[in-house]
Scaffold this motif. Structure first.
Motif, mmCIF file in Angstrom:
data_model
loop_
_atom_site.group_PDB
_atom_site.id
_atom_site.type_symbol
_atom_site.label_atom_id
_atom_site.label_comp_id
_atom_site.label_asym_id
_atom_site.label_seq_id
_atom_site.Cartn_x
_atom_site.Cartn_y
_atom_site.Cartn_z
ATOM 1 N N MET A 1 0.825 -1.186 0.000
ATOM 2 C CA MET A 1 0.000 0.000 0.000
ATOM 3 C C MET A 1 0.884 1.270 0.000
ATOM 4 O O MET A 1 0.589 2.209 -0.730
ATOM 5 N N ASN A 2 1.975 1.290 0.851
ATOM 6 C CA ASN A 2 2.869 2.452 0.899
ATOM 7 C C ASN A 2 3.569 2.660 -0.440
ATOM 8 O O ASN A 2 3.838 3.793 -0.816
ATOM 9 N N ILE A 3 3.899 1.575 -1.113
ATOM 10 C CA ILE A 3 4.589 1.684 -2.400
ATOM 11 C C ILE A 3 3.685 2.352 -3.425
ATOM 12 O O ILE A 3 4.148 3.091 -4.290
ATOM 13 N N LEU A 4 2.392 2.164 -3.313
ATOM 14 C CA LEU A 4 1.467 2.794 -4.247
ATOM 15 C C LEU A 4 1.160 4.242 -3.876
ATOM 16 O O LEU A 4 0.998 5.094 -4.753
ATOM 17 N N VAL A 5 1.121 4.537 -2.564
ATOM 18 C CA VAL A 5 0.740 5.881 -2.122
ATOM 19 C C VAL A 5 1.910 6.852 -2.245
ATOM 20 O O VAL A 5 1.715 8.007 -2.611
ATOM 21 N N LEU A 6 3.141 6.435 -1.928
ATOM 22 C CA LEU A 6 4.298 7.337 -1.930
ATOM 23 C C LEU A 6 4.519 8.025 -3.268
ATOM 24 O O LEU A 6 4.707 9.241 -3.299
ATOM 25 N N PRO A 7 4.470 7.341 -4.413
ATOM 26 C CA PRO A 7 4.662 8.066 -5.679
ATOM 27 C C PRO A 7 3.573 9.105 -5.952
ATOM 28 O O PRO A 7 3.826 10.142 -6.556
ATOM 29 N N SER A 8 2.375 8.862 -5.454
ATOM 30 C CA SER A 8 1.300 9.819 -5.742
ATOM 31 C C SER A 8 1.400 11.082 -4.881
ATOM 32 O O SER A 8 0.899 12.132 -5.272
ATOM 33 N N VAL A 9 2.048 11.010 -3.703
ATOM 34 C CA VAL A 9 2.189 12.195 -2.844
ATOM 35 C C VAL A 9 3.646 12.652 -2.756
ATOM 36 O O VAL A 9 3.985 13.477 -1.914
ATOM 37 N N TRP A 10 4.514 12.147 -3.624
ATOM 38 C CA TRP A 10 5.933 12.474 -3.576
ATOM 39 C C TRP A 10 6.176 13.969 -3.727
ATOM 40 O O TRP A 10 7.027 14.536 -3.064
ATOM 41 N N HIS A 11 5.424 14.635 -4.542
ATOM 42 C CA HIS A 11 5.606 16.068 -4.762
ATOM 43 C C HIS A 11 5.331 16.868 -3.482
ATOM 44 O O HIS A 11 5.784 17.986 -3.349
ATOM 45 N N GLN A 12 4.588 16.308 -2.525
ATOM 46 C CA GLN A 12 4.288 17.016 -1.277
ATOM 47 C C GLN A 12 5.271 16.683 -0.160
ATOM 48 O O GLN A 12 5.477 17.482 0.746
#
Length: 182
Positions: A1-12
């Motif tokens: 789950m973290n592997i999927l969420v981290l790229p989507s919020v990386w800019h923040q």
């Protein structure tokens, strides 16, 4: 789950992740630079016992240099005896015994140094002592009285880290003082 969420919020969160990584590198660098000794020291002072650091890799006999030169040294046959107290404690876990107390210093100074007014004609009696002279033009000279001559005094002053001799005429002196103990 973290592997999927981290790229989507990386800019923040990329700045916080980089700051954490740099902080981790700084912590590792300071530990190897000697912070471990400070941690053990403060822990010991606070009463915590951390596991002692031990040498894990002893030096093998084959690693010792075999190319050694022998030098003969002649020592004089006189012997010196040193008396050392036998109360030394070799146990590193035991705190050292406090040193014996000596005499206490007095609470106030035994004497103070002050200038005492003296007649200018009596300055010859104070040769070698520190004096303060005030001239008619309000210029002050402080220094050691070296000698008295017919119409003048020779004093030695400290100026710019060195010693300078001055000749002051008796006619120019308004007041004179000698440094004394009180």
């Amino acid at each position: 789950m973290n592997i999927l969420v981290l790229p989507s919020v990386w800019h923040q969160v990329y700045a916080w992740v980089m700051a954490g990584f740099i902080g981790f590198l700084l912590a590792v660098a300071t530990w190897f630079a000697g912070a471990d000794k400070q941690v053990y020291q403060y822990a010991h002072q606070a009463g915590f016992e951390l596991p002692a650091q031990q040498v894990t890799h002893p030096v093998a006999a084959s690693e010792v240099a075999t190319n050694q030169a022998t030098v003969e040294v002649k020592i004089p046959s006189t012997t010196h005896t040193v008396n050392t107290p036998q109360t030394a404690n070799d146990d590193p876990n035991q705190p050292a015994q406090p040193l014996p107390t000596g005499k206490e210093l007095p609470k106030t100074a035994l004497f103070t140094m002050a200038y005492k007014a003296v007649d200018t004609q009596q300055l010859g009696e104070y040769q070698g002592q520190y004096i303060r002279l005030t001239q008619k033009d309000r210029q002050q000279y402080e220094g050691k009285l070296l000698d008295t001559e017919a119409g003048a005094l020779r004093i030695e002053r400290r100026m710019n880290g060195g010693l300078v001799e001055h000749k002051v005429s008796f006619a120019d002196i308004v007041s004179s003082e000698v440094m004394t103990r009180e």
